[in-house]
Write a protein that holds these residues in place. Structure first.
Motif, short mmCIF file in Angstrom:
data_model
loop_
_atom_site.label_atom_id
_atom_site.label_comp_id
_atom_site.label_asym_id
_atom_site.label_seq_id
_atom_site.Cartn_x
_atom_site.Cartn_y
_atom_site.Cartn_z
N LYS A 229 0.83 -1.20 0.00
CA LYS A 229 0.00 0.00 0.00
C LYS A 229 0.87 1.27 0.00
O LYS A 229 0.59 2.24 -0.73
CB LYS A 229 -0.93 0.01 1.20
CG LYS A 229 -2.02 -1.04 1.15
CD LYS A 229 -2.89 -0.97 2.39
CE LYS A 229 -4.00 -2.01 2.35
NZ LYS A 229 -4.87 -1.95 3.55
N ALA A 230 1.95 1.26 0.77
CA ALA A 230 2.84 2.42 0.81
C ALA A 230 3.53 2.63 -0.54
O ALA A 230 3.68 3.77 -1.00
CB ALA A 230 3.87 2.24 1.92
N LYS A 232 2.39 1.75 -3.45
CA LYS A 232 1.38 2.23 -4.40
C LYS A 232 1.19 3.74 -4.25
O LYS A 232 1.14 4.48 -5.24
CB LYS A 232 0.07 1.50 -4.17
CG LYS A 232 -1.05 1.94 -5.09
CD LYS A 232 -2.34 1.19 -4.78
CE LYS A 232 -3.47 1.69 -5.67
NZ LYS A 232 -4.75 1.00 -5.36
N GLN A 233 1.10 4.19 -3.00
CA GLN A 233 0.94 5.63 -2.77
C GLN A 233 2.17 6.40 -3.24
O GLN A 233 2.06 7.49 -3.83
CB GLN A 233 0.68 5.88 -1.29
CG GLN A 233 -0.65 5.32 -0.80
CD GLN A 233 -0.83 5.51 0.70
OE1 GLN A 233 0.06 6.04 1.37
NE2 GLN A 233 -1.97 5.07 1.22
N ALA A 234 3.37 5.85 -3.03
CA ALA A 234 4.58 6.53 -3.47
C ALA A 234 4.65 6.62 -5.00
O ALA A 234 5.07 7.64 -5.56
CB ALA A 234 5.81 5.80 -2.93
N SER A 235 4.24 5.55 -5.68
CA SER A 235 4.26 5.57 -7.16
C SER A 235 3.29 6.61 -7.70
O SER A 235 3.58 7.29 -8.70
CB SER A 235 3.93 4.20 -7.69
OG SER A 235 2.60 3.82 -7.32
N MET A 236 2.15 6.77 -7.04
CA MET A 236 1.19 7.77 -7.48
C MET A 236 1.75 9.19 -7.30
O MET A 236 1.57 10.06 -8.16
CB MET A 236 -0.12 7.62 -6.69
CG MET A 236 -0.86 6.30 -6.97
SD MET A 236 -2.29 6.05 -5.89
CE MET A 236 -3.29 7.46 -6.37
N VAL A 237 2.48 9.41 -6.22
CA VAL A 237 3.08 10.73 -6.00
C VAL A 237 4.17 11.01 -7.01
O VAL A 237 4.28 12.11 -7.59
CB VAL A 237 3.62 10.82 -4.56
CG1 VAL A 237 4.40 12.11 -4.35
CG2 VAL A 237 2.48 10.74 -3.56
#
Length: 283
Positions: A229-230, A232-237
């Motif tokens: 989950k972390a 995934k959030q980093a890739s989106m940023v």
């Protein structure tokens, strides 16, 4: 009003002591008078045999012509025992330690165990301990053994291992109620050791190890899920800001250069090279 409720309740500590109001009778008083006269005739020699010393932690139950004198114990201090008519029994009021030997017990879930314990009790009524039972200490010891087996036979092995304090309080309450008429006060009950078969110990150890491994796998899986989950959030940023990706590249390069001084192949985005080429042709 119900006549049964009007019936007075007898004291349990003295339920075997007859409540006689007629006294020792005329013959008894004659014998006591002769005994007292004999004491006076042989005075002061007889005084050494008739005066008894009762210690602070003792009480004396005096029998005069076979009856308990004054229905209560004497002492501490000096007491007078008349010759020929009086006898007495000393009772120790200090706390007694009763060790219960290992008892073979079959638990509720059909597991054979050996359990031993200790009981602390004291005599609070010397008259009841003498008049109501022949051997108060032996009776308390046997009753403690029987109560331990009966109570533990209704418990499972898990309850026996986890709830020793509750079981000890239950045994204490049962013993205290049963020995009240003997003049006994149970102060404390402790379960010292619980022995189970070696095969059962190995089975319990294997079960505990399997439970720990299962918990470790669950924790590792939860960690992987949180890490994904972390990421995934980093890739989106990073996708929203291309410059952030370049800064991440430079940070990684700095970290590797500080740890190992070696040649590092660092990839550059193609769009950066195209922009440099366009600037050269324009110049």
């Amino acid at each position: 009003m119900d006549p049964q409720r009007e019936t007075p309740k007898k004291n349990n500590t003295e339920h075997l002591i007859a409540d006689r109001r007629e006294g020792i009778g005329v013959c008894g008083w004659i014998l006591v008078s002769f005994s007292f006269l004999l004491l006076l005739i042989t005075f002061p020699i007889s005084i050494w045999a008739c005066i008894k010393v009762i210690r602070e932690y003792e009480r004396a139950v005096v029998f005069r012509l076979g009856r308990i004198l004054s229905k209560k114990a004497k002492g501490p201090g000096l007491i007078l025992i008349l010759p020929c008519t009086d006898t007495f029994i000393k009772v120790d009021l200090r706390t007694v330690t009763c060790n219960i030997p290992p008892q073979e017990i079959l638990t509720k879930d059909a597991v054979t165990t050996q359990v031993d314990g200790v009981v602390y009790y004291r005599i609070h009524s010397a008259v009841s301990a003498v008049a109501n039972i022949s051997d108060v200490h032996s009776a308390t010891f046997l009753l403690a053994q029987t109560t331990l087996r009966n109570v533990l036979g209704t418990q499972s092995l898990a309850q026996l291992l986890a709830g020793r304090e509750e079981i000890a309080h239950s045994i204490q309450a049962i013993l205290d109620g049963a020995t009240e008429q003997w003049g006994i006060k149970v102060a404390r009950v402790e379960i010292k050791d619980v022995r189970i078969p070696v095969a059962m110990q190995r089975a319990m150890a294997a079960e505990a190890e399997a439970a720990r491994e299962a918990r470790a796998k669950v924790v590792a899986a939860e960690g992987e899920m949180n890490a994904s989950k972390a990421l995934k959030q980093a890739s989106m940023v990073l996708a929203e800001s291309p410059a952030a990706l370049q800064l991440r590249y430079l940070q990684t390069l700095t970290t590797l250069a500080a740890e190992n001084n070696s040649t590092i192949v660092f990839p550059l985005p193609i769009n950066m090279l195209e922009s440099l080429g366009q600037k050269n042709r324009g110049g």
